[in-house]
Write an enzyme that holds these catalytic residues in place. Structure first.
Site, mmCIF file in Angstrom:
data_model
loop_
_atom_site.group_PDB
_atom_site.id
_atom_site.type_symbol
_atom_site.label_atom_id
_atom_site.label_comp_id
_atom_site.label_asym_id
_atom_site.label_seq_id
_atom_site.Cartn_x
_atom_site.Cartn_y
_atom_site.Cartn_z
ATOM 1 N N HIS A 129 0.809 -1.213 0.000
ATOM 2 C CA HIS A 129 0.000 0.000 0.000
ATOM 3 C C HIS A 129 0.844 1.265 0.000
ATOM 4 C CE1 HIS A 129 -3.650 -2.317 1.861
ATOM 5 N NE2 HIS A 129 -3.349 -2.711 0.642
ATOM 6 N N PHE A 375 -1.008 -8.098 5.069
ATOM 7 C CA PHE A 375 0.329 -7.508 4.938
ATOM 8 C C PHE A 375 0.329 -6.160 4.211
ATOM 9 C CE2 PHE A 375 0.762 -12.238 4.260
ATOM 10 C CZ PHE A 375 0.846 -12.525 5.614
ATOM 11 N N CYS A 376 -0.752 -5.392 4.366
ATOM 12 C CA CYS A 376 -0.865 -4.094 3.686
ATOM 13 C C CYS A 376 -0.580 -4.231 2.192
ATOM 14 C CB CYS A 376 0.058 -3.059 4.321
ATOM 15 S SG CYS A 376 -0.487 -2.556 5.974
ATOM 16 N N ALA A 377 -1.039 -5.344 1.637
ATOM 17 C CA ALA A 377 -0.969 -5.603 0.196
ATOM 18 C C ALA A 377 -2.233 -6.373 -0.175
ATOM 19 C CB ALA A 377 0.286 -6.384 -0.156
ATOM 20 N N CYS A 395 -5.248 -5.054 7.610
ATOM 21 C CA CYS A 395 -3.827 -5.379 7.522
ATOM 22 C C CYS A 395 -3.475 -6.485 8.501
ATOM 23 C CB CYS A 395 -2.984 -4.137 7.802
ATOM 24 S SG CYS A 395 -2.875 -3.010 6.407
#
Length: 453
Positions: A129, A375-377, A395
């Site tokens: 992100h 994982f902020c993805a 997240c």
């Protein structure tokens, strides 16, 4: 483990000394164990060398750039030398600027604020992100996740060729995925970008701690990374690269340090002459200790030698992947396949387990710290899990009880300070949890799975 892996282990360098290597933590089953920090992709432990350097400097800490006193001048020299050290570490070109920021996220938001008018940004959905989201004031084209390096280059080439109107453009790409650890074809993507009149910024947050990064050799226009992933705490980051867009942009923050001259006009207003150096985007009192810690880490990794560090990390990667491959219930997540080059970041799911439950059991019963979640993805993890892209997620862990299905994965990550015992304990713990189940009961509290008291 393969014979080649065992043979290679005998000639590998020792782990670099890091803080926390002797910390013990309690187990819910009784007793204590040395903590196995296997969450390097989130924050790597500080190198002992970095901590010692900072401790030696701390009594001499002073304000930079403005003071006439000895400590101020010493701190100024240290801060500017740190900038030069980082430039050398990154293989910067003559004329490149090194701007100290708070993090990779801050660096890419700074660059986003410096984009020329009508700039179009191209970014793969696979990005963290930090590099997926900063481009709010630009026209953004999100590219689908590729499944090969060649497909990544072809996808980018087509998107750049088809852009309309043909104006300034920026490509943002990761060097190593924070989810799969896989390396991206940065040099080839940079060549494609430049062939179509675009520039490229490299998110090196996960690459720089594991591999040598050269702005000149990779031919990228900018590189961004965070100190806290490079074994350097204290909340500092770097944006390094071409000066022109940064010099012509409005300062990222307005204030002291960014301004060279401020005068009152006859009408009562204020005229400002801004610096054209990196100071233009470093308003306020800079994080001298953060910058110094990054420079110290850069020196330590360079002196250790990336060839040796990479060789040892590849040994650990093979050890973990071979261990997980022996557990049929485990599925390792990958974009480019088993043979893709990668750093020490591996994400996986376990059949029949909620990811938060599994990670909680690793911590509470084995003293192993990993990460679970998206994982902020989010787009990448959902693509890898084959889930609905519209499904909500966080997240961290979702509010799913042990045994319930979750839209998350488990990530184990390691690096220059990881001893063999940590990865061996992790592999053995995965086997035991899958075969025997958890030894303790768990419940959900504030969205996280925790041991039941």
């Amino acid at each position: 483990m393969s014979v080649s892996t065992v043979a290679a282990a005998q000639s590998l360098c020792a782990p670099l000394p890091v803080l926390g290597r002797d910390v013990t933590v309690p187990l819910v089953t009784g007793g204590e164990v040395t903590y196995a920090a296997l969450d390097y992709a989130a924050s790597a432990p500080a190198l002992q060398r970095v901590w010692d350097d900072v401790a030696a400097y701390a009594p001499y800490y002073g304000s930079v750039h403005r003071g006439a006193g000895y400590l101020s001048q010493l701190s100024t020299d240290l801060f500017e030398n740190a900038r030069r050290t980082v430039a050398e570490f990154l293989g910067c070109r003559e004329g490149d600027q090194v701007v100290f920021t708070r993090s990779t996220t801050d660096s890419l938001n700074l660059l986003a604020a410096a984009l020329p008018a009508d700039c179009q940004v191209f970014v793969f959905e696979t990005e963290h992100h930090a590099s997926l989201l900063p481009w709010r004031d630009a026209r953004v084209t999100y590219l689908n996740a590729p499944r090969t390096h060649q497909q990544a280059v072809q996808t980018l080439e087509k998107a750049l060729a088809d852009r309309d109107p043909y104006g300034p453009a920026l490509v943002c790409v990761t060097g190593a995925s924070n989810v799969t650890g896989e390396l991206w074809p940065v040099r080839e993507l940079a060549a494609a970008a430049h062939a179509h009149g675009a520039r490229i910024v490299l998110d090196a947050a996960q690459l720089a701690p594991h591999h040598a990064v050269s702005v000149a050799d990779l031919d990228v226009d900018w590189v961004a990374f965070s100190g806290h992933k490079l074994y350097a705490p204290f909340g500092s980051g770097v944006l390094a690269g071409r000066a022109d867009w940064l010099t012509t942009a409005e300062p990222y923050l307005a204030g002291g340090g960014a301004s060279r001259k401020v005068t009152r006009r006859e009408d009562g207003g204020v005229d400002v002459e801004w610096h054209e150096s990196a100071a233009r985007h470093e308003a306020g009192s800079p994080n001298v200790i953060g910058a110094y810690s990054i420079a110290s880490a850069c020196k330590a990794l360079t002196e250790a030698g990336f060839d040796s560090l990479v060789a040892r990390e590849q040994y650990l990667i093979e050890k973990v992947r071979e261990g997980l491959a022996d557990v049929p219930e485990v599925r390792i997540l990958s974009l480019f396949g088993d043979d893709a080059p990668r750093v020490g970041v591996i994400s996986f799911v376990v059949e029949g387990w909620n990811s938060s439950h599994f990670a909680a059991a690793l911590s509470a019963e084995y003293g192993i710290g990993v990460r679970d979640g998206l994982f902020c993805a989010h787009p990448l993890v959902r693509t890898l899990l084959g889930s609905d892209p519209q499904t909500q997620g966080e997240c961290g862990a979702p509010e799913a009880a042990p045994g319930e299905k979750s839209l998350n994965a488990i990530r184990v990550s390691f690096g220059a300070g990881t001893p063999d015992e940590h990865v061996e304990r992790f592999v053995n713990a995965v086997r035991e949890l899958v075969s025997d189940g958890a030894k303790w009961r768990y419940r959900t509290e504030d969205g996280r799975c925790v041991p039941a008291v």
